[in-house]
Motif scaffolding. Structure first.
Motif, mmCIF file in Angstrom:
data_model
loop_
_atom_site.group_PDB
_atom_site.id
_atom_site.type_symbol
_atom_site.label_atom_id
_atom_site.label_comp_id
_atom_site.label_asym_id
_atom_site.label_seq_id
_atom_site.Cartn_x
_atom_site.Cartn_y
_atom_site.Cartn_z
ATOM 1 N N SER A 1 0.815 -1.211 0.000
ATOM 2 C CA SER A 1 0.000 0.000 0.000
ATOM 3 C C SER A 1 0.853 1.267 0.000
ATOM 4 O O SER A 1 0.365 2.327 -0.342
ATOM 5 N N GLU A 2 2.110 1.162 0.363
ATOM 6 C CA GLU A 2 3.043 2.290 0.393
ATOM 7 C C GLU A 2 4.332 1.874 -0.306
ATOM 8 O O GLU A 2 4.747 0.710 -0.219
ATOM 9 N N PRO A 3 5.001 2.803 -0.963
ATOM 10 C CA PRO A 3 6.241 2.431 -1.668
ATOM 11 C C PRO A 3 7.342 1.900 -0.750
ATOM 12 O O PRO A 3 8.160 1.091 -1.156
ATOM 13 N N ASP A 4 7.356 2.336 0.509
ATOM 14 C CA ASP A 4 8.406 1.900 1.429
ATOM 15 C C ASP A 4 7.971 0.728 2.311
ATOM 16 O O ASP A 4 8.682 0.345 3.231
ATOM 17 N N GLU A 5 6.831 0.129 2.017
ATOM 18 C CA GLU A 5 6.343 -1.002 2.809
ATOM 19 C C GLU A 5 7.181 -2.249 2.513
ATOM 20 O O GLU A 5 7.327 -2.641 1.365
ATOM 21 N N ILE A 6 7.746 -2.844 3.559
ATOM 22 C CA ILE A 6 8.589 -4.030 3.372
ATOM 23 C C ILE A 6 7.927 -5.306 3.883
ATOM 24 O O ILE A 6 8.378 -6.407 3.570
ATOM 25 N N LEU A 7 6.862 -5.157 4.670
ATOM 26 C CA LEU A 7 6.168 -6.324 5.203
ATOM 27 C C LEU A 7 4.766 -5.876 5.603
ATOM 28 O O LEU A 7 4.593 -4.802 6.169
ATOM 29 N N ALA A 8 3.765 -6.709 5.283
ATOM 30 C CA ALA A 8 2.388 -6.397 5.667
ATOM 31 C C ALA A 8 1.582 -7.684 5.699
ATOM 32 O O ALA A 8 1.924 -8.660 5.018
ATOM 33 N N GLY A 9 0.530 -7.680 6.502
ATOM 34 C CA GLY A 9 -0.329 -8.852 6.570
ATOM 35 C C GLY A 9 -1.522 -8.611 7.462
ATOM 36 O O GLY A 9 -1.739 -7.499 7.970
ATOM 37 N N SER A 10 -2.311 -9.664 7.629
ATOM 38 C CA SER A 10 -3.489 -9.567 8.484
ATOM 39 C C SER A 10 -3.897 -10.956 8.950
ATOM 40 O O SER A 10 -3.532 -11.962 8.344
ATOM 41 N N THR A 11 -4.662 -10.981 10.024
ATOM 42 C CA THR A 11 -5.206 -12.221 10.569
ATOM 43 C C THR A 11 -6.630 -11.952 11.039
ATOM 44 O O THR A 11 -6.846 -11.049 11.852
ATOM 45 N N LYS A 12 -7.576 -12.713 10.519
ATOM 46 C CA LYS A 12 -8.957 -12.607 10.977
ATOM 47 C C LYS A 12 -9.050 -13.304 12.326
ATOM 48 O O LYS A 12 -8.595 -14.435 12.491
ATOM 49 N N MET A 13 -9.658 -12.621 13.299
ATOM 50 C CA MET A 13 -9.781 -13.172 14.638
ATOM 51 C C MET A 13 -10.954 -14.155 14.711
ATOM 52 O O MET A 13 -11.951 -14.001 14.011
#
Length: 126
Positions: free
Chosen positions: A50-62
């Protein structure tokens, strides 16, 4: 209505090979020790940034089951703590929907009351 935990790390430079290896070790250890086969676990996005400097991203549904909620949150936040320590020079953001999850240098990521044995027992009785 579902609730999700979202996480990301940003910085100017890309991940090093050592950082990638540390991330992979953490993810594999997390998956091997995750308590529920039928719940969503730590999930890192591979192609979406989502951003040019993003190096790691994720999500977890609870989980919707209250007796599983704290064990899943604690497990995923423990893994995110390890990931943050593997890539310490990034700007990290972790939030449960619209609520920021605080960072503590000693404890890592945790929600208030998350490690309260009485609360955990009470939720287990639901």
């Amino acid at each position: 209505m579902s609730v999700s935990l979202y996480y990301r790390a940003c910085r100017e430079g890309p991940l090093t090979e050592a950082e990638r290896a540390g991330i992979e070790r953490t993810v594999q250890a997390h998956l091997a020790s995750f308590p529920y086969d039928d719940e969503e676990s730590l999930y890192l996005y591979t192609d979406v940034r989502s951003e040019p400097d993003e190096i790691l991203a994720g999500s977890t549904k609870m989980p919707s089951d209250p007796s599983r909620l704290l064990p899943v949150i604690e497990h995923v936040l423990g893994s995110l703590t390890e990931l943050r320590r593997a890539v310490p020079d990034a700007a990290w953001g972790v939030h449960l929907d619209d609520v920021d999850v605080p960072w503590d240098e000693e404890e890592g990521y945790a929600l208030p009351g998350m490690r309260d044995e009485g609360l955990i027992a009470e939720l287990g009785d639901l």
